[in-house]
Write a protein that holds these residues in place. Structure first.
Motif, PDB file in Angstrom:
ATOM      1  N   VAL A 134      -1.381  15.941  -0.324  1.00 47.29           N
ATOM      2  CA  VAL A 134      -0.843  16.047  -1.685  1.00 47.29           C
ATOM      3  C   VAL A 134       0.480  15.304  -1.785  1.00 47.29           C
ATOM      4  CG1 VAL A 134       0.088  17.651  -3.406  1.00 47.29           C
ATOM      5  CG2 VAL A 134      -2.022  18.214  -2.183  1.00 47.29           C
ATOM      6  N   ASN A 135       1.303  15.473  -0.759  1.00 47.92           N
ATOM      7  CA  ASN A 135       2.596  14.801  -0.698  1.00 47.92           C
ATOM      8  C   ASN A 135       2.426  13.276  -0.761  1.00 47.92           C
ATOM      9  OD1 ASN A 135       5.624  15.127   0.327  1.00 47.92           O
ATOM     10  ND2 ASN A 135       4.680  13.473   1.495  1.00 47.92           N
ATOM     11  N   ALA A 136       1.487  12.731   0.033  1.00 46.89           N
ATOM     12  CA  ALA A 136       1.251  11.288   0.064  1.00 46.89           C
ATOM     13  C   ALA A 136       0.683  10.787  -1.258  1.00 46.89           C
ATOM     14  CB  ALA A 136       0.312  10.934   1.211  1.00 46.89           C
ATOM     15  N   ALA A 137      -0.205  11.573  -1.876  1.00 50.30           N
ATOM     16  CA  ALA A 137      -0.796  11.166  -3.155  1.00 50.30           C
ATOM     17  C   ALA A 137       0.273  11.053  -4.241  1.00 50.30           C
ATOM     18  CB  ALA A 137      -1.872  12.162  -3.564  1.00 50.30           C
ATOM     19  N   ILE A 138       1.198  12.006  -4.263  1.00 48.26           N
ATOM     20  CA  ILE A 138       2.275  11.954  -5.257  1.00 48.26           C
ATOM     21  C   ILE A 138       3.215  10.786  -4.972  1.00 48.26           C
ATOM     22  CG2 ILE A 138       4.311  13.181  -6.108  1.00 48.26           C
ATOM     23  CD1 ILE A 138       2.730  15.774  -5.781  1.00 48.26           C
ATOM     24  N   ALA A 139       3.511  10.551  -3.700  1.00 46.94           N
ATOM     25  CA  ALA A 139       4.357   9.403  -3.339  1.00 46.94           C
ATOM     26  C   ALA A 139       3.715   8.095  -3.782  1.00 46.94           C
ATOM     27  CB  ALA A 139       4.602   9.397  -1.830  1.00 46.94           C
ATOM     28  N   LEU A 140       2.394   8.004  -3.652  1.00 45.84           N
ATOM     29  CA  LEU A 140       1.692   6.786  -4.070  1.00 45.84           C
ATOM     30  C   LEU A 140       1.783   6.594  -5.576  1.00 45.84           C
ATOM     31  CD1 LEU A 140      -0.083   4.389  -3.349  1.00 45.84           C
ATOM     32  CD2 LEU A 140      -2.076   5.880  -3.521  1.00 45.84           C
ATOM     33  N   GLN A 141       1.635   7.663  -6.340  1.00 49.92           N
ATOM     34  CA  GLN A 141       1.759   7.555  -7.797  1.00 49.92           C
ATOM     35  C   GLN A 141       3.167   7.111  -8.195  1.00 49.92           C
ATOM     36  OE1 GLN A 141      -0.797   7.908 -10.095  1.00 49.92           O
ATOM     37  NE2 GLN A 141      -2.005   7.967  -8.221  1.00 49.92           N
ATOM     38  N   VAL A 142       4.155   7.662  -7.536  1.00 51.71           N
ATOM     39  CA  VAL A 142       5.538   7.282  -7.837  1.00 51.71           C
ATOM     40  C   VAL A 142       5.774   5.816  -7.490  1.00 51.71           C
ATOM     41  CG1 VAL A 142       7.954   7.680  -7.206  1.00 51.71           C
ATOM     42  CG2 VAL A 142       6.422   9.627  -7.581  1.00 51.71           C
ATOM     43  N   ALA A 143       5.291   5.387  -6.327  1.00 49.56           N
ATOM     44  CA  ALA A 143       5.469   3.989  -5.921  1.00 49.56           C
ATOM     45  C   ALA A 143       4.785   3.045  -6.897  1.00 49.56           C
ATOM     46  CB  ALA A 143       4.922   3.787  -4.507  1.00 49.56           C
ATOM     47  N   ASN A 144       3.553   3.353  -7.272  1.00 48.32           N
ATOM     48  CA  ASN A 144       2.834   2.502  -8.230  1.00 48.32           C
ATOM     49  C   ASN A 144       3.557   2.446  -9.570  1.00 48.32           C
ATOM     50  OD1 ASN A 144       0.732   1.751  -6.536  1.00 48.32           O
ATOM     51  ND2 ASN A 144      -0.552   3.476  -7.088  1.00 48.32           N
ATOM     52  N   ALA A 145       4.100   3.592 -10.007  1.00 50.24           N
ATOM     53  CA  ALA A 145       4.809   3.626 -11.290  1.00 50.24           C
ATOM     54  C   ALA A 145       6.070   2.768 -11.234  1.00 50.24           C
ATOM     55  CB  ALA A 145       5.162   5.072 -11.641  1.00 50.24           C
TER      56      ALA A 145
END
Length: 331
Positions: free
Chosen positions: A203-214
């Motif tokens: 979950v932590n990595a998935a949220i980090a990926l969304q933030v990075a993409n944004a």
């Protein structure tokens, strides 16, 4: 006495802080998801994007739009039949010439026949901009529709090459992402053998990926950051790998402190204090190493530097803030 009173006063703050951090990240994620989903809109689709910076070919590509027709990317549709082109094949090519007119940036000339009579060529000029991939795909699909039996229809030229590159990255993007998640999940399950604990780093990595993409999207849209085709594939694997690595370091330290301190809030505070230095140092080293790619000449390598650094920093921030809150909440 004073020390115990200090610990008692700090405990309520720690218990409230984890919920505040969780709510903050829920809000950030809600805001980040729409921007992250728009990342394909800022991918650079021009043919000159992948050429070496400063090379003569790049300078020519940059000067070409100043000349008539220089802003176009020809899409060459080839109709081939080994036994020779038939009247039905010629009718198909002529029908396509009329049907493809809305896609073309200029009138389409009649099909040209090869010297041996086994092929026809239709030259469709497409605008060399961010819509090139989409229009090239429409050109390929429409020209292949309703083809007579035995007629081989292919798209080539600059437009066909750009489409092939985009398709290649698109075909490997999802498989690599799925394999990355499976590998990370397997590592976490083998390490912790827990039905729940492995989910928190995911979950932590998935949220980090969304933030990075944004962040990449916002910089590409408003600050001119160059985003190359296929960059999301590398960013997915990088963010999941980095986030999981940092999460494992923090988890190991947290579990050690839990053996010494039964209060999980105090155990997490001590774990963060001891794990922060190596995790931050690792993130800084990797980010600076990636930023060295800004000296690269090739467009893709040049773009990987800042975008990779954004992914690493996103993983760092999420691991050092959200993951501790989740670990304390779930015990």
């Amino acid at each position: 006495m004073l020390l115990s009173r200090k610990h008692r006063s700090a405990a309520p703050r720690g218990r409230l802080l984890k919920w505040a951090v969780l709510l903050l990240w829920v809000a950030i994620t809600v805001l980040a998801v729409p921007a992250a989903s728009s990342l394909p809109d800022v991918v650079e689709g021009k043919a000159s994007a992948e050429l070496p910076r400063g090379a003569q070919s790049t300078k020519v590509e940059e000067l070409t739009p100043r000349f008539p027709g220089g802003e176009l990317a020809p899409g060459i549709v080839v109709y081939a039949r080994s036994s020779g082109i038939t009247p039905a094949d010629r009718a198909k090519a002529e029908t396509d010439r009329r049907a493809l007119a809305p896609l073309a940036a200029r009138p389409i000339a009649p099909p040209q026949a090869s010297g041996d009579g086994k092929a026809l060529m239709l030259n469709v000029a497409l605008p060399d901009d961010d819509t090139l991939d989409d229009k090239a795909r429409s050109l390929r699909d429409q020209s292949r529709a309703g083809a007579p039996d035995g007629l081989d229809i292919r798209l080539t030229g600059p437009a066909g090459s750009a489409l092939d590159v985009g398709d290649a990255f698109e075909n490997i993007d999802k498989p690599i992402f799925i394999i990355t998640i499976l590998v990370v999940t397997a590592v976490l399950l083998l390490t912790y053998r827990s039905p729940i604990l492995w989910l928190l780093p995911i979950v932590n990595a998935a949220i980090a990926l969304q933030v990075a993409n944004a962040v990449v999207y916002l910089l590409g849209e408003h600050a001119g950051l160059y985003v190359a085709d296929g960059m999301s594939t590398i960013l997915n694997a990088l963010v999941f790998g980095i986030s999981t690595d940092y999460a494992l370091l923090l988890l190991a330290r947290y579990r050690e402190e839990l053996r010494r301190h039964p209060d999980r809030h105090r155990a997490m505070a001590i774990a963060l204090r001891h794990a922060a230095a190596p995790i931050v140092a690792s993130a800084a080293t990797v980010s600076l190493g990636l930023l060295c790619l800004l000296a690269a000449n090739m467009g893709f390598n040049y773009a990987l530097g800042p975008i990779g650094a954004i992914g690493v920093l996103a993983g760092l921030v999420v691991v050092m803030t959200l993951l501790p809150a989740l670990l304390v909440i779930f015990g």
